[in-house]
Design an enzyme around this catalytic site. Structure first.
Site, mmCIF file in Angstrom:
data_model
loop_
_atom_site.group_PDB
_atom_site.id
_atom_site.type_symbol
_atom_site.label_atom_id
_atom_site.label_comp_id
_atom_site.label_asym_id
_atom_site.label_seq_id
_atom_site.Cartn_x
_atom_site.Cartn_y
_atom_site.Cartn_z
ATOM 1 N N MET A 31 0.818 -1.218 0.000
ATOM 2 C CA MET A 31 0.000 0.000 0.000
ATOM 3 C C MET A 31 0.850 1.267 0.000
ATOM 4 O O MET A 31 0.809 2.083 0.917
ATOM 5 C CB MET A 31 -0.961 -0.022 1.195
ATOM 6 N N ASN A 64 2.289 -5.390 -10.395
ATOM 7 C CA ASN A 64 1.331 -5.191 -9.307
ATOM 8 C C ASN A 64 -0.006 -5.816 -9.677
ATOM 9 O O ASN A 64 -0.378 -5.881 -10.855
ATOM 10 C CB ASN A 64 1.147 -3.679 -9.073
ATOM 11 N N HIS A 111 -4.204 -5.563 -9.111
ATOM 12 C CA HIS A 111 -5.215 -4.567 -8.731
ATOM 13 C C HIS A 111 -6.610 -5.180 -8.908
ATOM 14 O O HIS A 111 -6.890 -5.785 -9.943
ATOM 15 C CB HIS A 111 -5.070 -3.318 -9.599
ATOM 16 N N SER A 133 -6.739 -7.065 -12.538
ATOM 17 C CA SER A 133 -5.696 -6.723 -13.510
ATOM 18 C C SER A 133 -4.320 -6.886 -12.877
ATOM 19 O O SER A 133 -4.125 -6.560 -11.707
ATOM 20 C CB SER A 133 -5.850 -5.265 -13.974
ATOM 21 N N GLU A 162 2.718 6.510 -12.218
ATOM 22 C CA GLU A 162 1.308 6.873 -12.063
ATOM 23 C C GLU A 162 0.530 5.702 -11.492
ATOM 24 O O GLU A 162 0.665 4.565 -11.953
ATOM 25 C CB GLU A 162 0.715 7.298 -13.415
ATOM 26 N N ASP A 201 -1.628 2.719 -10.635
ATOM 27 C CA ASP A 201 -2.441 1.726 -11.351
ATOM 28 C C ASP A 201 -2.584 2.036 -12.838
ATOM 29 O O ASP A 201 -3.644 1.857 -13.435
ATOM 30 C CB ASP A 201 -3.831 1.615 -10.708
#
Length: 200
Positions: free
Chosen positions: A101, A116, A118, A145, A152, A154
């Site tokens: 986070m 990552n 999401h 995803s 930037e 996600d």
């Protein structure tokens, strides 16, 4: 360690459920590359920015080192510099953000290759409240995803993603449970895809 071994570093902040799934599905297991050469995936270390995270003990129970670098009270750039220095000491082939986070700075993205997960069908519903926003939206689907990490939030290039059809009348808790189930399926696949590997 063998040159046929690919080293992963996993970053997390909380319970580490996705991370434990990756340990179960990928750690110390052998896969095939595009030349049919066997390659072993090895999770060298996990990093956590929250000293109180429940996932810390869970990692240690699997015999994997866990490095804690508290982020509270540190500027983003300062924290990232410390994090990058310590991660690079392990010479990873890939970094994996699994419920980490933090919004990472250009210092991190310039020095390390990371992906990552999401819990929405990006570019829809970026940020920390994606599941709730997705559930309350007018779309008839949610999704998961896996993407490359960029400065930037996600917004990096998508590696794999999948839609999850909504079920009429289901609760947010039920929807969230199905999202997490899809995460557990998609995340290991996306990592193998990013590394150019397939099941042996």
């Amino acid at each position: 360690m063998s040159q046929n071994t690919l080293r992963l570093v996993v970053l997390f902040s909380g319970n580490g459920t996705n991370m434990l799934n990756l340990i179960d599905k990928l750690h110390n297991k052998v896969f095939l590359d595009s030349q049919n050469v066997e390659r072993r995936i090895y999770i060298s270390v996990c990093f956590c920015n929250n000293p109180h995270a429940k996932g810390i003990e869970r990692v240690k129970e699997h015999g994997i080192e866990c490095v804690i670098i508290p982020s509270k009270g540190k500027a983003r750039e300062e924290f990232d510099k410390e994090l990058v220095t310590q991660i690079k000491a392990f010479k990873p082939n890939l970094c994996v953000l699994s419920g980490f986070m933090r919004i990472l700075t250009s210092h991190f993205t310039a020095h390390l290759k990371a992906l990552n997960i999401h819990p929405s069908f990006l570019p829809l519903h970026k940020g920390a409240h994606a599941i709730e926003q997705s559930f309350e939206s007018s779309e008839d689907f949610g999704g998961v995803s896996v993407h490359w990490v960029s400065e930037e939030l996600d917004s990096g290039e998508i590696i794999l993603q999948e839609k999850l059809p909504k079920i009429s009348g289901e609760s947010l808790a039920e929807f969230e449970k199905r999202i997490h189930k899809l995460e557990y399926e998609l995340f290991p696949k996306a990592i193998l895809h990013a590394l150019g590997l397939r099941q042996n």
